[in-house]
Design a protein around this motif. Structure first.
Motif, PDB file in Angstrom:
ATOM      1  N   VAL A 159      -8.357  26.536  -3.224  1.00 14.71           N
ATOM      2  CA  VAL A 159      -9.690  25.933  -3.228  1.00 14.71           C
ATOM      3  C   VAL A 159     -10.063  25.692  -1.771  1.00 14.71           C
ATOM      4  O   VAL A 159      -9.364  24.958  -1.063  1.00 14.71           O
ATOM      5  CB  VAL A 159      -9.720  24.609  -4.024  1.00 14.71           C
ATOM      6  N   ALA A 201      -8.388  15.010  -2.896  1.00 16.54           N
ATOM      7  CA  ALA A 201      -8.614  16.249  -2.144  1.00 16.54           C
ATOM      8  C   ALA A 201      -7.619  16.373  -1.000  1.00 16.54           C
ATOM      9  O   ALA A 201      -7.134  17.468  -0.694  1.00 16.54           O
ATOM     10  CB  ALA A 201     -10.044  16.286  -1.619  1.00 16.54           C
ATOM     11  N   SER A 214      -4.354  17.432  -2.373  1.00 18.38           N
ATOM     12  CA  SER A 214      -4.423  18.847  -2.746  1.00 18.38           C
ATOM     13  C   SER A 214      -4.532  19.747  -1.529  1.00 18.38           C
ATOM     14  O   SER A 214      -4.527  20.975  -1.675  1.00 18.38           O
ATOM     15  CB  SER A 214      -5.619  19.084  -3.675  1.00 18.38           C
ATOM     16  N   VAL A 233      -7.013  20.447   0.462  1.00 15.75           N
ATOM     17  CA  VAL A 233      -8.207  21.289   0.508  1.00 15.75           C
ATOM     18  C   VAL A 233      -8.755  21.278   1.935  1.00 15.75           C
ATOM     19  O   VAL A 233      -8.887  20.205   2.545  1.00 15.75           O
ATOM     20  CB  VAL A 233      -9.272  20.768  -0.480  1.00 15.75           C
TER      21      VAL A 233
END
Length: 660
Positions: free
Chosen positions: A562, A607, A610, A612
């Protein structure tokens, strides 16, 4: 007493010295506290070794590779002594030095606990402080058997003397082709025997010279690495010349643990190893599938530009194919057992090259077609022992980015140059930049290798010349070649300095001969092509793991599953960000919007976890201005960026393959 002349060798400097008969290496280097052993006539010796006329003597410092190995081997002996003092029933296996540490195997009734390791380490510290002397003595097989009658594994090692290759991992530190020796640990005051072990040595002069050590963990291990043998308990430890070096090593391990691809794979929802599938067999989840697809797609484009032709081959073949290639007799133990049907044996494919040979052989070939570069993402299956399976880096099923180039001998030098440059450039594109090359050659006299001396010499020299043109360090690896030809391995260092074997290039004159491969030369004669094997990633899975650990999960934007996540300040801002995400996807970007019920700060933390690359935040002011706010991985933020500019910035970072 008579005088003897010896030569002291220090790097490129030589010093002649006259000493009396009976002088030891310790006396020669008296006062040099960092010297822990000596290399005499090319052989490592204890400092108690007496020098003879004409000896060439090189000091071995504790910080050198040999010195560290001696330190760690000596510490392994101290650990074994501590174990037998605390657990008198423990039987000794082997205890060699290994990279950054040591281990020792024990046959005990129950596995060691963390509390046991603490007790063992405390006992080791007591032995260390006693300053017990390591004393070498030569013995006979008969006497050694009598002395070590209570140690069944040592008795087995004595039977392997002169055939250390059969002794498997670590055993060559105890027995070899020369004289049999035992090391006694002696009380420094009384000279009484404290402990003894079968060992080739050398060792430190005394346990007091062990500066610092730490026991790390225990694990089960089969005796001599075979699942057919008893399972022992192995204790791992580490030892260093100083407390600062030990501290740095432990910090390195902590950082490596954070980067462990198995841990990150689960945390980032990239892949898993379901028990129902079996050890060493990974399944990739959607996010991992995205990363893998991007890796493969980029590699395909580069190979298309490089003039490669794409092929596909089955996962299974008649067994005879691997007999023809030479893999079954030379590599059979690493292949899965045969499957029998239609009154024939079939094998799961362990390598792609035999099938590529059949593609070359499928019709007549002209010199005008050469070099012929065949490329395949080919999935193969290898029977790795359960004890060595390790996540994606050592698995039983994996996909190789396998290429086989068929060329003339005249084309071979240029093709090798181009291959190596292609490989290094592509690895740099994925963010690896620190390389050295390893040249693996045939071991003289070994029956592992097929083919004549002449073709091996020609192939090895061609690889050497290609490697030297890259201007990178070239490390020899005697005996490490494949059975059919020498190879160059690209060793790449990751972000924390670990070296990984990446791409390999091999020159093969033997398989073309075994398969009867030919092409029509310009003069109309039939000639045999040269075959070049090349795996760039090694395997997709292993390369995935290396990149995951190199980046600690924070892939550069072009590889990230992502690339951006939309974070609305309030629920009213979700539609606006979804519209922005639609425009980003239309521009070829991978973006999601977090429309969950979590608070904004929780969404930002999610986020960040993760990893990103970009967080796109929008509130009332952003909606009114047709803009967004950027938040980067490092916590910095830019506000009021027009939508088109925001998409352009992400695309620029992606296309230039840079880290943010």
């Amino acid at each position: 007493m008579a005088d003897v002349r010896v030569t002291i060798q220090r790097d490129s400097e030589r010093e002649e010295r006259v000493v009396t008969t009976g002088t030891t290496a310790a006396a020669l280097f008296e006062g040099e506290r960092s010297v822990v052993a000596a290399r005499v006539g090319g052989e490592l010796r204890d400092l108690t070794h007496e020098l003879a006329e004409g000896d060439e003597v090189e000091p071995v410092e504790i910080t050198s590779d040999d010195g560290l190995a001696i330190l760690r081997h000596s510490t392994a002996h101290v650990m074994a002594q501590a174990v037998q003092e605390l657990f008198p029933e423990a039987k000794l296996g082997i205890g060699p030095p290994i990279k950054d540490g040591f281990y020792y195997d024990f046959d005990v009734a129950e596995p060691f606990t963390p509390e046991d390791l603490k007790r063992i380490e405390k006992k080791m510290q007591q032995i260390q402080k006693q300053g017990q002397r390591f004393s070498r003595r030569v013995t006979t097989d008969e006497d050694a058997r009598e002395e070590l009658a209570a140690e069944p594994y040592k008795l087995e090692l004595i039977g392997l003397k002169g055939n250390a290759a059969d002794a498997a991992e670590g055993a060559s530190a105890e027995v070899g082709g020369g004289e049999l020796t035992i090391y006694d640990n002696l009380d420094p005051k009384t000279g009484d025997l404290c402990w003894k072990d079968l060992c080739r040595g050398p060792h430190l002069p005394s346990t007091r010279m062990i500066p610092v050590f730490k026991l790390m963990r225990s694990a089960a291990a089969y005796w001599r690495g075979s699942e057919k043998n008893p399972q022992l308990q192995r204790i791992y430890g580490t030892a260093w010349p100083s407390k600062d070096e030990l501290k740095a090593y432990l910090e390195f391990l902590a950082e490596a643990e954070k980067r462990d691809h198995r841990k990150l794979g689960a945390e980032l929802d990239l892949f898993s190893f379901p028990e129902e599938v079996g050890p060493g067999l990974a399944v990739f989840h959607p996010k991992g599938g995205v990363v893998r697809k991007v890796m493969e797609d980029y590699s395909r484009r580069r190979h298309e530009d490089g003039g490669y032709e794409f092929v596909n081959t089955p996962h299974i073949s008649k067994e005879k194919l691997f007999e023809t290639s030479g893999h079954l007799p030379s590599y059979g133990e690493n292949m899965f057992p045969p499957l029998e049907f239609d009154e024939q044996n079939y094998r799961l494919k362990a390598m792609n090259c035999p099938m590529h040979n059949l593609i070359f052989k499928a019709r007549g070939r002209s010199y005008r077609e050469l070099p012929l570069r065949l490329f395949e993402f080919g999935t193969v299956y290898r029977y790795e022992k359960s004890g060595v399976v390790h996540g994606l880096t050592r698995s039983r099923g994996f996909t190789q980015d396998d290429s086989h180039i068929y060329c003339t001998k005249e084309q071979m030098p240029d093709e090798l140059d181009n291959l190596l440059t292609f490989v290094l450039d592509l690895l740099r594109d994925y963010g690896l930049t620190d390389f050295e090359l390893e040249l693996s050659t045939r071991e003289a006299g070994s029956d592992k290798f097929i083919g004549s001396d002449e073709v091996w010499e020609e192939a090895t020299e061609a690889l050497r010349q290609a490697a030297e043109k890259q201007g990178l360090p070239l490390v020899p690896d005697p005996g490490g070649a494949a059975f059919y030809g020498p190879k160059i391995s690209v060793q790449a260092k990751d972000a924390i300095g670990r070296s990984w074997q990446m791409s390999t290039i091999q020159v093969d004159f033997n398989q073309p001969a075994r398969f009867g491969l030919e092409y029509t030369a310009a003069d109309g004669s039939r000639q045999q092509p040269v075959m070049l094997h090349r795996a760039l990633f090694g395997s997709i899975e292993r390369f995935f793991a290396v990149l995951l650990e190199h980046y600690a999960g924070a892939f550069p934007a072009w590889l990230a599953p992502v690339q951006a996540v939309g974070i609305p300040i309030g629920d009213d801002h979700v539609p606006y960000l979804e519209e922005f995400a639609g425009a980003a996807k239309a521009a070829g970007l991978r973006m999601e919007v977090d429309s969950s019920s979590d608070r904004m700060q929780k969404k930002i933390r999610n986020a960040q976890k993760s990893k990103v690359p970009f967080m796109i935040i929008a509130g009332d002011e952003d909606v009114a201005a047709g803009a967004v706010s950027f938040r980067y991985r490092d916590g910095t933020q830019k506000n009021g960026i027009p939508q088109s500019d925001a998409i352009a910035e992400i695309r620029d970072v992606v296309e230039r393959r840079i880290q943010v």
